[in-house]
Design an enzyme around this catalytic site. Structure first.
Site, PDB file in Angstrom:
ATOM      1  N   ASP A   1      -1.073   0.871  -0.273  1.00 48.40           N
ATOM      2  CA  ASP A   1       0.098   1.734  -0.200  1.00 48.40           C
ATOM      3  C   ASP A   1       0.029   2.649  -1.422  1.00 48.40           C
ATOM      4  OD1 ASP A   1       2.414   3.023   0.423  1.00 48.40           O
ATOM      5  OD2 ASP A   1       3.609   1.212   0.754  1.00 48.40           O
TER       6      ASP A   1
HETATM    7  C1  BGC Z   1       5.133   4.223   1.745  1.00 45.50           C
HETATM    8  C2  BGC Z   1       4.125   4.218   2.876  1.00 45.50           C
HETATM    9  C3  BGC Z   1       3.612   5.618   3.101  1.00 45.50           C
HETATM   10  C4  BGC Z   1       3.000   6.131   1.809  1.00 45.50           C
HETATM   11  C5  BGC Z   1       2.447   7.529   1.910  1.00 45.50           C
HETATM   12  C6  BGC Z   1       4.584   4.902   0.501  1.00 45.50           C
HETATM   13  O1  BGC Z   1       5.586   5.100  -0.433  1.00 45.50           O
HETATM   14  O2  BGC Z   1       5.510   2.914   1.437  1.00 45.50           O
HETATM   15  O3  BGC Z   1       4.713   3.723   4.036  1.00 45.50           O
HETATM   16  O4  BGC Z   1       2.712   5.637   4.162  1.00 45.50           O
HETATM   17  O5  BGC Z   1       4.000   6.144   0.814  1.00 45.50           O
HETATM   18  O6  BGC Z   1       3.460   8.440   2.078  1.00 45.50           O
END
Ligand code: BGC
Length: 756
Positions: free
Chosen positions: A266
């Site tokens: 993530d």
């Molecule tokens: C989120 C993810 C997301 C990623 C990219 C993170 O803060 O938890 O779900 O895909 O950001 O935007």
């Protein structure tokens, strides 16, 4: 001079590479060569530095390919509900392109409420086409974390509280996306069940709970859906961050389930230099990219950049480990942008808008109807619409699933269209909720400023009701802070912003009152008695207003069923202590500890087993018609097959042991669809098991008077619980009950059999 030295070195390196039968074509460029051979061919041509470069980001949403060999970079994009707008190279803000306004599809909690696998496929296919058109390799979704607490801010991005429902819906979604040569990146693995302190909380979960509740949807996505990518979650498990959690990524995902795809962190979830090297992470994304301001290339400082190179050079990291990561990344590229099959995709098309409208309408849940729906307004009469959500656009906001869509039909606009020339539609705001109109520089263009105070807003709505034939309240939550939103959890389960007072004041006028709750998570409704009809709407995306009004007017007969329980009160639920949620500080620990003391008892498993009344049960939803169930039968009174199943066995591969059938009849006067739900109870179990668990469902569309016999098969997995001591699934001999119903609390027919 230098050039002359490089060339022979390169030729030497190429000597170990294969050449395709096609003259002079390197094998990796020949689509007729097998994917694994293409991967090996490229790998043999790559330097260590090139392999390491692939394992971390080069911008907010991309990671490098191998430019020297013409291997394209990998483009990642959110998210589960639509393809996000292009962002600046190293920022979250949208870049302001004028050709990237996508279709906003409904939120995933809505998709789950459709209980329709075909719609999950349609959703996946459509969003996959959009991602392909925009030249993305990896779509960051879908999300399948379980609804442990109804307050979780990201409930709207997930598929409800039941592992079977989520498993059944995630598989077609993933397949649909990947048909387009786009990898679905199933997230957030695992136990990312809250937003409060999401990066600092260690989940303490016993193995039975892990395997029965929190892993099945991920497993199904991998072993049945063949998902090509998985995103690690921010939280910790076993004291180790999940983006480099050995047990989750190496032992379970890549070990037990044989996952051959890529693990993506993530954004900012990769937390140290050592574990990501050995513990299953393949691409590090989003680490501290706060703008290209620190001089040099900030991406070189990623954990899997220079620190990884140092470890490889001095022998602390192995080349085999690096090759494994590179192979997985190359596999992803050959499955997507360099796939043997051509994929072109399509974008913001009439077909996608129609798909979004269909999914949003079919997921709408009718919770109560004392005859006020479908709406009947006398010719020339007045429909008074009250509530911010009749007007507020909902595609903008909420975190990473924020979208820039070409247009969004708000409910008020759709009501004006539906009653044009037939009745007057007037709107009163009633309360002020979230007045924000932009997110990451995507603007809705609405003006939500308000000068009236709460009492005046209510008084104005009540006055406007005086000559109305019907009041339609459209409220609920939104994607703002402490609502359905990434990064924060909700603070209450009831409606915010004083909406209950508005509803009660409207009911006090004595006019017929229909209430629509728009949310992505459960909202308790202590005011339910005062409304003549209640509808659960969702964040429906581009076509949300049309979809909602299709149901309100009867153009679509509602057939959605709740993918989660709506409790009467938060305190009725299984999460009752701080150590369960949001976690506690333990001396000497650098993170917060959270204990899943409720074990397997979340959602209806808890309420049903404990006999605690709820407001609206899991699986519940009415229709404008009625259905009867009869002739429930099991094919065999006794079945043989008790025993254990290894955790490595793919989900969905079990041999059918039992067939169950039930006849369903549309007993009303309009066509409609019913979701027949099959629950299994195991009263003879030697361990505690929930009163019942969902193990099958089918949605059938029936004309008035039409009957259909619906058949289900049960395999051993459907009868099993997870025995942590044996690390295997166990189906115990004894009697089993099969309960067939219209919701978890409305069992219409049953049958039983014995397992030996
Ligand atoms: C989120 C993810 C997301 C990623 C990219 C993170 O803060 O938890 O779900 O895909 O950001 O935007």
């Amino acid at each position: 001079m230098k050039r002359f030295l490089i060339l022979p070195a390169l030729m030497l390196a190429l000597a170990s590479c294969t050449v395709s039968e096609k003259k002079n074509t390197p094998a990796y460029l020949d689509p007729s060569v097998s994917l694994e051979q293409r991967v090996e061919d490229v790998l043999a041509r790559m330097t260590m530095e090139e392999k390491v470069a692939m394992t971390h980001a080069q911008s907010k949403f991309s990671s490098p390919g191998v430019p020297r060999l013409g291997i394209p970079e990998v483009w990642h994009t959110d998210g589960p509900h639509g393809v996000r707008p292009e962002v600046l190279w190293d920022k979250w803000s949208q870049a302001g392109w004028t050709n990237d306004s996508s279709t906003a599809f409904p939120a995933l909690s809505a998709l789950a409420a459709s209980w329709d696998r075909d719609l999950a496929l349609l959703f996946g296919r459509s969003i996959g086409e959009e991602a392909r058109y925009r030249k993305k390799n990896i779509l960051l979704g879908p999300g399948v974390n379980m609804g442990r607490t109804p307050l979780n801010g990201r409930t709207f991005e997930y598929m409800g509280e039941d592992p079977y429902l989520a498993s059944q819906m995630v598989v077609p979604y993933v397949r649909g996306v990947q048909e387009n040569g786009v990898a679905a990146c199933v997230k957030h693995f695992a136990m990312n069940n809250q937003e409060v302190r999401r990066t600092q909380t260690n989940s303490n979960v016993d193995d039975r709970t892990l395997y029965e509740i929190y892993l099945p949807a991920f497993k199904a996505a991998v072993t049945e859906g063949d998902a090509w990518a998985i995103m690690g979650s921010y939280n910790l498990y076993n004291g180790q961050y999940n983006c480099h959690n050995k047990r989750l990524l190496c032992d379970i995902l890549k070990g037990e389930w044989g996952f051959d795809g890529v693990v993506v962190s993530d954004w900012g979830g990769c937390r140290n230099d050592d574990e990501p090297v050995t513990n299953g992470l393949d691409i590090e994304m989003g680490t501290g990219t706060n703008g290209l301001t620190s001089g040099g290339n900030p991406y070189d400082h990623y954990h899997l950049a220079n620190p990884y190179l140092e470890r490889l050079r001095d022998g602390r990291a192995s080349v085999e480990g690096l090759d494994d990561k590179a192979r997985r990344i190359l596999r992803t590229i050959f499955r997507t942008s360099m796939s043997a099959e051509p994929h072109y995709g399509s974008f913001a098309s009439p077909e996608h808008y129609a798909a979004a409208r269909k999914i949003a309408a079919e997921s709408t849940v009718l919770l109560k109807n004392d005859g006020l729906l479908p709406l009947q307004i006398p010719a020339g009469g007045k429909l008074l619409v009250v509530g911010e959500n009749a007007y507020k656009m909902q595609t903008v906001g909420g975190g990473s699933s924020n979208l820039k869509t070409k247009y969004e039909i708000i409910p008020l606009q759709a009501l004006h269209e539906a009653f044009d020339g037939k009745a007057r539609v007037e709107w009163e705001r009633g309360y002020v909720g979230d007045t924000s109109t932009s997110y990451d520089r995507v603007e809705t263009g609405q003006d939500l400023s308000e000068s009236r105070d709460a009492a005046t807003l209510i008084a104005d709505a009540v006055t406007a009701a005086a000559d109305a034939d019907l009041i339609l309240f459209i409220g609920g939550l939104n994607k703002g802070f402490n609502q359905d939103n990434e990064g924060t959890d909700r603070t209450q389960i009831e409606l915010p912003y004083g909406q209950e007072e508005v509803i009660r004041a409207l009911a006090g006028t004595g006019k017929p009152l229909v209430a629509v709750n728009i949310s992505g998570s459960p909202v308790a409704m202590p005011w339910a008695d005062v409304a003549g009809a209640i509808v659960q709407g969702w964040y429906g995306g581009t076509e949300s207003g049309h979809a909602l009004v299709d149901v309100l007017t009867g153009a679509v007969n509602p057939s959605g069923k709740l993918p989660f329980t709506v409790p009467c009160r938060l305190e009725d639920g299984p999460i009752r202590t701080e150590r369960q949620y949001p976690g506690i500080q333990v001396e000497g620990k650098p993170y917060w500890e959270e204990y899943y003391d409720e074990g397997i008892y979340i959602g209806y498993r808890w309420y049903d087993t404990k006999g605690i009344p709820v407001q609206f049960p899991f699986g519940y939803g009415l229709s404008y018609t009625t259905f009867s169930y009869s002739d429930a039968k099991v094919a065999k009174a006794v079945v043989k097959g008790a025993g254990t199943t290894a955790v490595t066995e793919a989900t969905g591969s079990g041999k059918p042991l039992q067939t169950v059938s039930v006849k369903v009849t549309n007993t009303g006067s309009v066509a409609g669809a019913e979701v027949i739900q099959l629950y299994v109870a195991d009263p003879d179990a030697t361990v505690d098991r929930p009163a019942k668990e969902l193990k099958g469902f089918q949605k059938v569309f029936l004309q008035p008077g039409e009957s259909r016999t619906v058949r289900f098969t049960l395999d051993r997995a459907a009868l099993s619980w997870f025995d942590a001591a044996q690390h295997a699934w166990v189906a115990e001999p004894g009697s089993f009950q099969v309960l067939l119903g219209s919701s978890s609390a409305d069992i219409r027919a049953s049958a039983s059999f014995e397992l030996r």
